[in-house]
Design an enzyme around this catalytic site. Sequence first.
Site, mmCIF file in Angstrom:
data_model
loop_
_atom_site.group_PDB
_atom_site.id
_atom_site.type_symbol
_atom_site.label_atom_id
_atom_site.label_comp_id
_atom_site.label_asym_id
_atom_site.label_seq_id
_atom_site.Cartn_x
_atom_site.Cartn_y
_atom_site.Cartn_z
ATOM 1 N N SER A 183 2.261 9.374 2.724
ATOM 2 C CA SER A 183 2.115 10.068 1.542
ATOM 3 C C SER A 183 2.210 11.727 1.559
ATOM 4 O O SER A 183 2.271 12.409 0.613
ATOM 5 C CB SER A 183 0.703 9.672 0.609
ATOM 6 N N HIS A 211 3.220 3.822 -2.234
ATOM 7 C CA HIS A 211 4.048 4.840 -2.699
ATOM 8 C C HIS A 211 5.492 4.599 -3.002
ATOM 9 O O HIS A 211 6.394 5.325 -3.202
ATOM 10 C CB HIS A 211 3.593 6.130 -1.695
ATOM 11 N N LYS A 242 -0.146 3.200 -9.136
ATOM 12 C CA LYS A 242 0.857 4.622 -9.269
ATOM 13 C C LYS A 242 1.949 4.155 -9.983
ATOM 14 O O LYS A 242 1.699 4.479 -11.348
ATOM 15 C CB LYS A 242 1.136 4.499 -7.648
HETATM 16 C C1 LIG Z 1 -2.939 4.686 -3.031
HETATM 17 C C2 LIG Z 1 -2.828 3.825 -2.004
HETATM 18 C C3 LIG Z 1 -3.928 2.658 -1.659
HETATM 19 C C4 LIG Z 1 -4.925 2.380 -2.752
HETATM 20 O O1 LIG Z 1 -4.385 1.908 -3.941
HETATM 21 P P1 LIG Z 1 -5.710 1.722 -4.952
HETATM 22 O O2 LIG Z 1 -5.088 0.543 -5.961
HETATM 23 O O3 LIG Z 1 -5.703 2.864 -6.046
HETATM 24 O O4 LIG Z 1 -7.066 1.211 -4.517
HETATM 25 C C5 LIG Z 1 -3.772 1.941 -0.755
HETATM 26 N N1 LIG Z 1 -2.396 2.106 0.184
HETATM 27 C C6 LIG Z 1 -1.808 3.331 0.198
HETATM 28 C C7 LIG Z 1 -0.670 3.242 1.073
HETATM 29 C C8 LIG Z 1 -1.713 4.053 -1.247
HETATM 30 O O5 LIG Z 1 -1.093 5.085 -1.067
#
Ligand SMILES: *Cc1c(COP(=O)(O)O)cnc(C)c1O
Length: 396
Positions: A183, A211, A242
């Site tokens: 990210s 992502h 996301k």
């Molecule tokens: C955002 C993210 C998470 C967490 O996701 P949530 O559903 O908000 O808990 C886990 N792994 C990665 C790689 C992320 O970018």
Amino acid sequence: MYNEYKKHLDSTLNEIREAGLFKNERIIVSPQGAEIELNTGQKVLNFCSNNYLGLSNNKSLIAAAKSSLDDHGYGMSSVRFICGTTDLHKELEKKIAEFFNTEDTILYAACFDANGGVFEPLLSEEDAIISDSLNHASIIDGVRLCKAQRYRYQNADIEDLEKQLQLAQAQRFRLIVTDGVFSMDGNVAPLDRIFDLANKYNAMIMVDESHSAGVVGNTGRGITELYDLKGKIEIITGTLGKAFGGAIGGFTTGKKEITDLLRQRSRPYLFSNSIPPLVAAAGIRMIEMMTETNTLQDKLHRNSDYFISGMKKLGFDLKPTKSAICAVMLYDAKLSQEFAAKLLNEGIYVIGFYYPVVPKGQARIRVQLSAGHENEHLDKALKAFEKIGKELGVLK
Ligand SMILES: *Cc1c(COP(=O)(O)O)cnc(C)c1O
């Protein structure tokens, strides 16, 4: 007791402030989207959300969620195995598996929980987890909860991964774990080469597509689509928070026996509430939309290409990216904060990141593109970057 403890907390909070690391939250009073309104009355263009497909305020998802409130109610008041499973949960699990070409899916309240609950039931001290050094915090925490032997390789470094796999030959089963897209840089894991090494050294693979799902690959199926490895990876985790609507919820999808055992033993699944039916209903609609048409995926890819090539033409120093994340390198922490503040005055909302979120001397502004952006939004952002870039001497 609390008086003493309060002093301790106050001094820790002060340390955070003095290090310049105190996080303040901006308050948004409009729905999440490309254009948002802050409680200061300021209207800004949003380039820092994970709303990659612009679905956070999508009419069709809202309609699906609303109608499920009438026929399935609001809350589940239960974990899945007691009385927290509706037909909507089962249908969403099936749809996610179809989307990724996997065998079965298990839903969680968040991907943080999916990652927190995936390792401990599947692997024991006789086994090995080989993990990328830049993997998400939830993977790191999940690995900590598991008794397997831990190996770490440098970010996306295939030579180092091979070394670690050689060391891990001492163990019974091996699982390589990687984020799909990292990210902070926006680079993708080299899954083709990881797959070859997994075959060579007899290992399984887990990819966190948080992502990359909805973003990477022509139809947004993530890095298994990008590398033509759909259906060949044992475990995929991801988030509904996301690109996939942005509300809440996570999942693990992959081999059937794996999800079967997780349903029996995965602690965040067994001991934490089911997602509300409205989230499942909107999730089902979201997968249907992404299957019926590729409009949003195409628009995201066009927008990312347009913005990134525009920034390159302006002369900005960008990290190589294959995602909707564009890291604009400034290298200086103070400059990154000043740059982001000036952009906000121009109506462009982005965040400057610096140590310890990124390595020392690697301060940057991270821009996240979305299918929700229109050309005029992208042009306005490019103009603002040009203006502030010149003002602060980043551009000649
Ligand atoms: C955002 C993210 C998470 C967490 O996701 P949530 O559903 O908000 O808990 C886990 N792994 C990665 C790689 C992320 O970018």
